[in-house]
Design an enzyme around this catalytic site. Structure first.
Site, mmCIF file in Angstrom:
data_model
loop_
_atom_site.group_PDB
_atom_site.id
_atom_site.type_symbol
_atom_site.label_atom_id
_atom_site.label_comp_id
_atom_site.label_asym_id
_atom_site.label_seq_id
_atom_site.Cartn_x
_atom_site.Cartn_y
_atom_site.Cartn_z
ATOM 1 N N ASN A 46 -97.110 48.807 -10.182
ATOM 2 C CA ASN A 46 -96.645 47.581 -9.522
ATOM 3 C C ASN A 46 -95.269 47.205 -10.062
ATOM 4 O O ASN A 46 -94.924 47.497 -11.212
ATOM 5 C CB ASN A 46 -97.654 46.428 -9.677
ATOM 6 N N GLU A 48 -92.852 43.867 -10.120
ATOM 7 C CA GLU A 48 -92.756 42.432 -9.813
ATOM 8 C C GLU A 48 -91.304 41.987 -9.716
ATOM 9 O O GLU A 48 -90.364 42.757 -9.970
ATOM 10 C CB GLU A 48 -93.546 41.636 -10.860
ATOM 11 N N CYS A 57 -97.035 45.782 -4.919
ATOM 12 C CA CYS A 57 -98.232 46.364 -5.519
ATOM 13 C C CYS A 57 -98.017 47.850 -5.812
ATOM 14 O O CYS A 57 -97.199 48.526 -5.164
ATOM 15 C CB CYS A 57 -99.420 46.231 -4.571
ATOM 16 N N GLU A 59 -99.988 50.257 -5.070
ATOM 17 C CA GLU A 59 -100.348 51.088 -3.913
ATOM 18 C C GLU A 59 -99.174 51.198 -2.948
ATOM 19 O O GLU A 59 -98.903 52.264 -2.389
ATOM 20 C CB GLU A 59 -101.557 50.484 -3.182
ATOM 21 N N CYS A 91 -105.671 45.072 -3.034
ATOM 22 C CA CYS A 91 -105.636 43.780 -2.351
ATOM 23 C C CYS A 91 -105.738 44.006 -0.837
ATOM 24 O O CYS A 91 -105.624 45.131 -0.341
ATOM 25 C CB CYS A 91 -104.347 43.037 -2.695
ATOM 26 N N CYS A 94 -102.813 45.818 0.749
ATOM 27 C CA CYS A 94 -102.735 47.249 0.437
ATOM 28 C C CYS A 94 -103.829 48.039 1.141
ATOM 29 O O CYS A 94 -103.637 49.220 1.441
ATOM 30 C CB CYS A 94 -102.773 47.463 -1.069
HETATM 31 N N1 THU Z 1 -101.474 44.311 -7.721
HETATM 32 C C1 THU Z 1 -101.377 45.639 -7.403
HETATM 33 O O1 THU Z 1 -100.474 46.341 -7.854
HETATM 34 N N2 THU Z 1 -102.324 46.156 -6.581
HETATM 35 C C2 THU Z 1 -103.340 45.442 -6.030
HETATM 36 O O2 THU Z 1 -104.003 45.921 -5.136
HETATM 37 C C3 THU Z 1 -103.643 44.120 -6.579
HETATM 38 C C4 THU Z 1 -102.495 43.430 -7.208
HETATM 39 C C5 THU Z 1 -100.444 43.750 -8.583
HETATM 40 C C6 THU Z 1 -99.496 42.821 -7.873
HETATM 41 C C7 THU Z 1 -98.979 41.990 -8.995
HETATM 42 O O3 THU Z 1 -97.891 42.678 -9.597
HETATM 43 C C8 THU Z 1 -100.137 41.946 -9.984
HETATM 44 O O4 THU Z 1 -101.007 42.980 -9.598
HETATM 45 C C9 THU Z 1 -100.875 40.627 -9.986
HETATM 46 O O5 THU Z 1 -101.256 40.275 -8.708
#
Ligand code: THU
Length: 141
Positions: A46, A48, A57, A59, A91, A94
């Site tokens: 991920n 940010e 994310c 994915e 999520c 994704c």
């Molecule tokens: N996150 C992912 O990378 N994949 C997911 O399917 C769930 C959430 C990340 C996004 C963000 O950087 C952190 O987790 C908190 O939400």
């Protein structure tokens, strides 16, 4: 058919990617690994952003890596995060992103650093879903 076999190679790749996470805001490190139609593995963490909605994310990052490498389909996926926070799982957004490239009966492994905790299909995570065949007229996905 779900892709058979051990997801150990996916886990190793996802853990490697997770080491490189950029997640200073949430502190929630995620790695995703995707197997493509040639058997190649594409992994990413991920990423940010200070403007929170611009974060990505793992994915989504991994899909971009797969496409950039010339992949077109996802045959198997794995996501790894800290299971102490709850079972790692893609999520909603994704799930839909994966739906674009992945058959509904393909496996998604939900893992912690120590290994796969649970394996589900994309169809289980995203029932009654909308996908590319609605627009492209495909029949078998
Ligand atoms: N996150 C992912 O990378 N994949 C997911 O399917 C769930 C959430 C990340 C996004 C963000 O950087 C952190 O987790 C908190 O939400």
């Amino acid at each position: 058919m779900p892709t058979a076999g051990s997801p150990d190679d996916l886990l190793a790749a996802a853990l490697g990617a997770r080491e490189r996470t950029y997640s200073p805001y949430s502190g929630y490190a995620v790695g995703a690994a995707l197997r493509d139609e040639l058997g190649r593995i594409h992994a990413a963490p991920n990423v940010e952003n200070a403007a929170y909605p611009q974060g990505q994310c793992a994915e989504a990052s991994a899909i971009g890596v797969l496409i950039a490498a010339g992949g077109r389909r996802v045959t198997e996926a794995l996501v790894v995060a800290d299971p102490a926070a709850g079972l790692p799982s893609p999520c909603g957004g994704c799930r839909q992103r994966l739906r674009e490239f992945m058959p509904l009966d393909a496996s998604i492994h939900l893992a912690g650093p120590a290994g796969v905790i649970r394996t589900v299909t994309l169809g289980e995570l995203l029932p009654l879903s909308f996908g590319p065949e609605f627009l492209l007229g495909r029949t078998s996905r």
